[in-house]
Structure formats: C-alpha cells, structure tokens
Design an enzyme around this catalytic site. Structure first.
Site, PDB file in Angstrom:
ATOM      1  N   LYS A  87     -16.391 -83.688   8.018  1.00 47.26           N
ATOM      2  CA  LYS A  87     -17.752 -83.250   8.083  1.00 47.26           C
ATOM      3  C   LYS A  87     -18.444 -84.195   7.359  1.00 47.26           C
ATOM      4  CE  LYS A  87     -19.858 -78.818   8.190  1.00 47.26           C
ATOM      5  NZ  LYS A  87     -19.923 -77.485   7.701  1.00 47.26           N
TER       6      LYS A  87
HETATM    7  C1  E4P Z   1     -22.246 -75.266   9.386  1.00 47.03           C
HETATM    8  O1  E4P Z   1     -21.424 -76.078   9.432  1.00 47.03           O
HETATM    9  C2  E4P Z   1     -22.656 -74.599   8.047  1.00 47.03           C
HETATM   10  O2  E4P Z   1     -21.563 -74.481   7.272  1.00 47.03           O
HETATM   11  C3  E4P Z   1     -23.337 -73.283   8.109  1.00 47.03           C
HETATM   12  O3  E4P Z   1     -23.536 -73.052   9.574  1.00 47.03           O
HETATM   13  C4  E4P Z   1     -24.478 -73.310   7.375  1.00 47.03           C
HETATM   14  O4  E4P Z   1     -25.168 -71.905   7.317  1.00 47.03           O
HETATM   15  P1  E4P Z   1     -26.071 -71.129   6.485  1.00 47.03           P
HETATM   16  O5  E4P Z   1     -27.581 -71.796   6.924  1.00 47.03           O
HETATM   17  O6  E4P Z   1     -26.169 -69.723   6.911  1.00 47.03           O
HETATM   18  O7  E4P Z   1     -25.683 -71.419   5.094  1.00 47.03           O
END
Ligand code: E4P
Length: 219
Positions: A87
């Site tokens: 990522k």
């Molecule tokens: C995606 O990969 C992120 O980890 C995640 O969806 C972020 O979500 P949040 O805005 O609820 O922290």
C-alpha cells in the site's frame, strides 16, 4: 464485487472470513497502532498472521515517503507472503514507486486518494488497486460517492486495469451505492459487512415460522 475488511484485528478478520464472503484485508498504520502493534518484527509477524487467515490480497502500508524508502519497505513487506499487496500513498514519490513495483510484478494499492486526477496518475503508473476515501470526503462536505462514480467512468472509458477499491466506508448505504456504481471492491469495518444481514421483516418472519412450526408440532 469483492469485499475486503478494513481492520488489523485478527478476530474480526476471522469472523468475516468464516462468514464466507471475504476477499481480502486492508490495514493502515492507524489500524495497526489501534491493535497495539509496533516495531518492524511485530508488524511483519502481524501481517503474516493476517495472511494465514485469508486467501489473498492483504494490503500492508509503507511508512517511508521517499522513493528509495518505499521500495525498500515494499520489498520487505512483499517478502512476508505472496498474499501481500503493498500500500503506497498518493504522493509524487509514491507514483514512482507504484510504477517500479508494477514493473517488478508486485501488486500495489494506492491509498489516500481524493480526486479523479490522482486516480488517473495511479492508473497510468500501474496500480493494482486505487483507494478513494469516501467517508473522509463526506466529512468535509464533498460527495465521496460522486468521486467513485467519476473514477469508475474514467477507468471504464480507457479500460484501465486498476481496480477501484472504495475505502473509508462508514455504513451499509455507502457499500450498496458502491455496488450500484460498479466499484470493483469495497473495504469496510466488520459492522458494515454484518450490517447487510439486518432486516426487521426477516427477524419477524423467522420468529413467526418457528412459532407456527412449534404449534403444529404441539410444543
Ligand atoms: C483504507 O484503506 C483505509 O484504511 C480506510 O478505509 C480509512 O478509513 P477511515 O476514513 O474510516 O479511517
């Protein structure tokens, strides 16, 4: 449409996997910290534990923000298991890193995406997955779902192979709307996945069926 769970909590991942509908996992540094995981070796061991639960596609995020650092960390993460997807944040150095990993056959998930322009860059660089954050856009009065629609349209128009992974999903309607729009993947907390089960008429109907069955059986 693929369902990913957005957590680093092993029992939640196991519960979603046991439901039989889980296609992958996304984590981020905040989610790892929430589970109290810190230090290189502990982080790697935790990713391995996640990989041992699911069949494929475990997003593991780099911490470095420079090209060389991202490449070094991404390679280390990819070595943990074939299921790892590296990522990478949507920054200039990140786009270069995505391009590099694409040429090496290592899958990437481009994260922290908030615009169609960023989505175009990530696809051109060869990202396997693109994570636009719906909830965080909604939080600042921009329409997160509209962005998903725009990106899906652009990707389909040019036949980009990058999959749209709708992230920062807060509730079941986000998920359902993403399905209508044609997002390839959604990643969400366990409660959103299990929330899809709920309907009061199902509960009422089942209670009635069981009561009628018991009555007929003279119980
Ligand atoms: C995606 O990969 C992120 O980890 C995640 O969806 C972020 O979500 P949040 O805005 O609820 O922290």
């Amino acid at each position: 449409m693929k369902f990913f769970i957005d957590t680093a909590n092993l029992s939640e991942i196991q519960e979603a996997y046991d439901l039989g509908v889980l296609d992958g996992v996304t984590t981020n540094p905040s989610l790892m910290a929430k589970e109290g995981i810190s230090g290189d070796e502990a982080v790697k061991a935790h990713y391995k534990a996640i990989c041992n639960i699911v069949d494929d596609k475990v997003s593991a995020e780099v911490i470095a923000t420079d090209f060389n650092g991202m490449i070094r960390e991404g390679k280390e993460l990819a070595k943990i298991d074939d299921k790892i997807v590296v990522k990478i944040p949507m920054i200039k150095e990140g786009v270069k890193a995505i391009k590099y990993f694409h040429s090496e056959g290592i899958r990437t998930n481009c994260t922290l995406v908030f615009s169609a322009g960023q989505a175009l860059l990530a696809a051109k660089a060869g990202a396997s997955y693109l994570s636009p954050f719906i909830g965080r856009l909604d939080d600042i009065s921009f329409d997160g779902l509209e962005l998903i629609q725009q990106i899906v349209h652009i990707y389909r128009t040019y036949d980009f192979q990058t999959e749209v992974l709708a992230a920062s999903i807060r509730h079941t309607m986000h998920l359902i709307k993403c399905a209508e729009i044609g997002a390839d993947v959604v990643t969400c907390p366990l409660k959103v996945i299990t929330g899809l089960l709920n309907h009061p008429l199902t509960d009422k109907g089942l209670a009635q069926f069981l009561a009628d069955h018991a009555k007929a059986a003279g119980k």
